[in-house]
Design a protein around this motif. Structure first.
Motif: not given
Length: 445
Positions: A193-199
């Motif tokens: 989830i955090e990876i998706m948010r950062e991307v």
């Protein structure tokens, strides 16, 4: 070691693929989530996008499903793919799917950002590489919009054995955003989830080179002015096709915009060459184009009409009234629904109420009864002795000179769509026939 000839990718052993990389017959770079490239560079965008597919399972499943790419096996993600013995052209991205040591599927990617458009000669060269290496999938990604991923922004002839798909960056951002909503499919792993948010934070930044649909094609303005000047139109005029394609792109852009606001994917009707020909003929003959937005669980699809001669746009939804009551009761019922819209969001409703019309669909009648919202009471007299099957609640707005503007038209129609949905559509509901009830005192015989 005897040097082998590279004749295919799909069907090749993974160990042979690695040998070809060592000999330089295949030149690739591993995709990195944090590439050591200049911010805003197309290759940086490619690397981040492919790494996100690699690292976020639900995003990967969504993309692979659209591409009909196998979701079983191991996946490898590369950038800057070159096959010097086949063609010196460099493809931006490559994904291979490996099962039991064999490459069972593969897809090439070509990326563009900023104002860079796809180039015909370049894509034709990539299709030739696909054909020679037996890769059946090529995907282009740019800021250009299409009505459907199976369409291309280019007028290009594709070999039957190759599926050419296109995504706009806005479409991919929307798919990522929907995974972060607490609706339907969502990302299970907290780290992902955090990876998706950062991307998404990077993709939505102006420095990435990604931008939405901001301008209709020049054909839109030319068609608008030709109709205004009553010039004769021909279905063979290229600018008319450009105008219709722009309409398709804007319809898709509205769907993506509403998707991001609602957290559910809003769809548009499928488009093909037959629908393109039909819409070109319609605008030539009747001077209007139509479209629709399909919203899950909404009262109905949102129908949209753009009339070139009057330079106006109409949006409407269909509402089914209580069919177990009389005509006057049905009119009262729809009036109460509209009054509820006002109570739920008075500011937006007040903004648009002068543009709202109520149309009564009369059974067996050739024409419907249509009145302004402020004149709803007059329907009681007008519909006397008639049977109302449904109501169409519409919003009609004249855009004036803004209709012919390639940029302003988009701003006007998208704001109108949001206002109509917020002020009317989201609060409307259809009548449902109640379940039949047992008679009192019923006994088992």
């Amino acid at each position: 070691m005897i040097k082998k000839n590279l004749t295919k990718l799909v069907g090749l052993k993974k160990e042979d693929f690695d040998c070809f990389v060592k000999t330089g017959q295949i030149q690739v770079q591993p995709a990195r989530l944090i590439p050591t490239l200049k911010t805003g560079d197309e290759m940086a965008l490619t690397s981040i996008f492919l790494s996100t597919i690699h690292l976020v399972k639900e995003f990967r499943d969504s993309i692979f499903k659209e591409l009909k790419l196998s979701r079983t096996g191991r996946f490898y993600f590369y950038t800057e793919a070159t096959f010097p013995e086949i063609n010196k052209s460099r493809l931006d991205g490559l994904i291979i799917v490996v099962s039991k040591g064999i490459i069972t599927d593969a897809v090439f990617f070509e990326m563009k950002n900023k104002n860079n458009g796809l180039e015909l000669n370049q894509i034709e060269a990539y299709l030739d590489i696909c054909k020679k290496l037996k890769v059946e999938k090529l995907v282009t990604i740019s800021n250009e919009f299409v009505a459907d991923p199976s369409h291309s922004p280019l007028r290009i002839k594709t070999p039957k054995c190759i599926a050419l798909s296109h995504f706009s960056w806005t479409y991919l951002i929307t798919k990522g955003q929907l995974l972060l909503f607490k609706k339907d499919i969502l990302i299970e792993d907290e780290d992902q989830i955090e990876i998706m948010r950062e991307v998404l934070h990077y993709f939505e930044s102006p420095v990435s080179g990604i931008k939405g649909f901001t301008q209709m094609k020049s054909g839109w303005k030319e068609l608008s002015e030709s109709i205004r000047a009553q010039k004769p139109l021909k279905t063979s005029d290229e600018y008319i096709e450009d105008a219709v394609l722009s309409w398709y792109e804007e319809e898709k852009d509205m769907a993506l915009l509403l998707s991001r606001k609602l957290g559910v994917l809003v769809k548009t009707p499928a488009k093909n060459q037959d629908s393109l020909k039909k819409d070109i003929s319609r605008v030539v003959k009747d001077n209007y184009l139509s479209g629709s937005l399909i919203v899950k669980d909404s009262v109905s699809d949102i129908k949209i009409i753009a009339e070139f001669e009057r330079r106006m746009v109409a949006m409407s939804v269909k509402v089914i009234p209580p069919m177990n009551k009389g005509t006057i009761a049905r009119i009262t019922w729809i009036g109460n629904q509209l009054e509820n819209c006002k109570k739920r969001d008075e500011a937006v409703f007040t903004k648009i109420q002068d543009y709202i019309w109520v149309e009564a669909d009369i059974k067996y009648a050739n024409t419907n009864l249509k009145v302004k919202l402020s004149e709803l009471d007059t329907l009681n007299e007008l519909s006397k002795g008639k049977d109302i099957n449904a109501f169409h609640i519409g919003m009609i707005d004249g855009f004036g000179a803004g209709f012919a503007s390639n940029k302003k038209f988009i701003v006007l129609i998208e704001q109108m769509m949001l206002d109509f949905y917020e002020g009317i559509v989201q609060h409307m509901s259809n009548w449902k026939r109640p379940a039949p009830k047992l008679e009192q005192g019923s006994e088992v015989i």
